[in-house]
Design an enzyme around this catalytic site. Sequence first.
Site, mmCIF file in Angstrom:
data_model
loop_
_atom_site.group_PDB
_atom_site.id
_atom_site.type_symbol
_atom_site.label_atom_id
_atom_site.label_comp_id
_atom_site.label_asym_id
_atom_site.label_seq_id
_atom_site.Cartn_x
_atom_site.Cartn_y
_atom_site.Cartn_z
ATOM 1 N N GLY A 63 0.820 -1.214 0.000
ATOM 2 C CA GLY A 63 0.000 0.000 0.000
ATOM 3 C C GLY A 63 0.854 1.263 0.000
ATOM 4 O O GLY A 63 2.086 1.212 0.043
ATOM 5 N N GLU A 110 -1.331 -9.392 -4.681
ATOM 6 C CA GLU A 110 -0.247 -10.013 -5.441
ATOM 7 C C GLU A 110 0.340 -9.074 -6.498
ATOM 8 O O GLU A 110 1.560 -8.920 -6.592
ATOM 9 C CB GLU A 110 -0.762 -11.280 -6.117
ATOM 10 C CG GLU A 110 0.266 -11.971 -7.000
ATOM 11 C CD GLU A 110 -0.357 -12.855 -8.060
ATOM 12 O OE1 GLU A 110 0.376 -13.645 -8.652
ATOM 13 O OE2 GLU A 110 -1.573 -12.721 -8.288
ATOM 14 N N ALA A 114 0.505 -1.720 8.806
ATOM 15 C CA ALA A 114 -0.179 -0.769 7.932
ATOM 16 C C ALA A 114 -1.311 -1.413 7.149
ATOM 17 O O ALA A 114 -1.993 -0.733 6.375
ATOM 18 C CB ALA A 114 0.825 -0.142 6.957
ATOM 19 N N LYS A 168 -9.952 9.153 11.371
ATOM 20 C CA LYS A 168 -11.356 8.717 11.305
ATOM 21 C C LYS A 168 -11.737 7.850 12.499
ATOM 22 O O LYS A 168 -12.921 7.560 12.721
ATOM 23 C CB LYS A 168 -11.613 7.978 9.994
ATOM 24 C CG LYS A 168 -11.516 8.891 8.776
ATOM 25 C CD LYS A 168 -11.661 8.126 7.476
ATOM 26 C CE LYS A 168 -11.624 9.076 6.277
ATOM 27 N NZ LYS A 168 -10.364 9.813 6.158
ATOM 28 N N THR A 194 -18.063 15.993 -2.735
ATOM 29 C CA THR A 194 -19.274 15.585 -2.021
ATOM 30 C C THR A 194 -20.037 16.769 -1.426
ATOM 31 O O THR A 194 -21.257 16.827 -1.483
ATOM 32 C CB THR A 194 -18.933 14.576 -0.900
ATOM 33 O OG1 THR A 194 -17.937 15.152 -0.054
ATOM 34 C CG2 THR A 194 -18.407 13.276 -1.485
#
Length: 630
Positions: free
Chosen positions: A304, A329, A376, A422, A483
């Site tokens: 990531g 992968e 992570a 969050k 948004t």
Amino acid sequence: MNNTINMFPKKNLPRWIIILIDLFISAFSLAIAYLIRFDIKADDAQWRLELGIVKYSIIVFFAVRLIVFFSFGIQKGIVRHTSTSDFKRLFLATTTSSVIFVILGIVRYNWIDNYYLFPSSIIVIEYVFCFFFLAVSRFIVKLLYLESVKSSSEQQLVLIYGAGVSGLIAKRIIEKDVRINLKVFGFLDDNNRISGNRIEGVEVFHTSKLEEILQKNKIHQVIIAIQNLDPEKRSCIVEKCIDAGVEVKKVPNPKSWINGAFTTNQIAQVNIEDLLGRTPIVLNQEKLADGLKDQVVLVTGAAGSIGSGIVRQVLEYRPKLVVLLDQAESAMYDLEFELNQLKDIPPFEIVIGDICNEERMELLFDTFKPSWVFHAAAYKHVPMMELNPSEAVRNNVKGTKILVDLSNKKAVHKFVMISTDKAVNPTNVMGASKRIAEIIAQAANNGQTQFITTRFGNVLGSNGSVIPLFKRQIEQGGPITVTDERITRYFMTIPEACQLVLEAGIMGSGGEIYVFDMGKSVRIVDLAKKMIQLSGLELGKDIEIRFSGLRPGEKLYEELLNDAENVQETHHPKILIASEREVDEKVYDKIERLLNAVGKTDNLSLVQMMKEVVPEFISNNSEYSVLDKK
């Protein structure tokens, strides 16, 4: 195009014509040399006498020049594209032939008729004039050609920020590239001592005069040519240019130049990351090196954005081994390929696996025996987790608990968990699942392993974040979807986030939740507008912004601290410690029941159990809001 382009044939001149012209220039230079020697006053008798002595020398003169010019290949260069290497060949050819004249003159004097080939003064004067005329003729042709291919339309003015080597290279490349219609108006530089001077005919202005220059002149583009520029200064420059409606570009790092060469095609657009970046963080390199050197480091979620960033930085501190764990992968293949291109890095091991597979994880710990774990791995996309709460709990909660329990069981030295803002007063399933993971990590801090939690906001350019989304929408012609006009977020760069994670891992002794100074929050709609401007587009004309409404579970603004949390300072000004909140011991039983319910109950019931574990979890704009009314 200008009419002068007609003076240049489409095909290059034959080489024999170029040789004839060069020989004519040599003859002309020889004639000037004799005129200077005789002060242009010699009578016919003097000229006849001199001609009788050198008549055979002139034949030798042309023969030598012809052979030497051919040997050095001065006729092979395309005159209109003459370069410094061509001038070097001219110099060597002219010098060599003049040296040969001297040698042949000595031979003639000593062994033939007691006359030199040419008088010494003639050789010297002819040499100077010949090289001068050969070089100037090529320069004039090149200049005329460059002017002829320039567009007859008004040239666009460019300012180059940075009067150093990189700026000079950018100037020369712009002036050399006939395909673009740009003209360098001036340099900008922070150095007061060179402001007001000229470099290669271009004036240098102090950076403080940028706004004034933009107002008074039709500057089309500002090119940032300073490498390793302070992010805050760069942001200030970019902001001023955006406000003035001026395009901003940058010269890339020399390491990225193709084959070490730089072209105008490589002058790149300034990214929004350049606008939001802050002054680089200075880490305690010595402590990091001491803490990680010769250690086995496990990084979960290694493929990531944050995980791969941590991997890259950890490798710099020479650990014994870095174990890269992820279940993606394809992404792991890309990361492995990237790391294999690097030289002189510590060994690393690729492991494809799911952190929720307890047997697989125990085998991993037994095989590699990590002393450091950077956790992570997590599902992070709010709307997806609202639709799939069981997966959020399985991966973010159960997966964390498996790693935490194994770390304690296998006596891992430090476990650093990457959390999110969050998790503070969560309004969505993802944030609540991360808050539960924080509780698990804090509760386990009673053995040999030191459990440390790091909490920060959005990361610029990370997978699935708003900036890559906006870039794709701009490339597709829009609209850009936001948004809500009021929504704000904190941002930091991937390297900055990873550096702070490492620093917190070093300074932590267990049980802490480290909160990072994220700077000022940014309105997402302002971010979208600036990205449009940086792309050279005009809002309302080239592209639109469309408001789609808050997504399920989404907040208008994020928080880094709960109301019940206070902070204490650390030695690092950007890292704070959130005071540990007391947690009811019954909560651990609730977490067990929650984990046992995964895959066995409906979404509504599962989320209700999450709210019992995290009482401050109040759903926002979500189907689970009905649970908060009971």
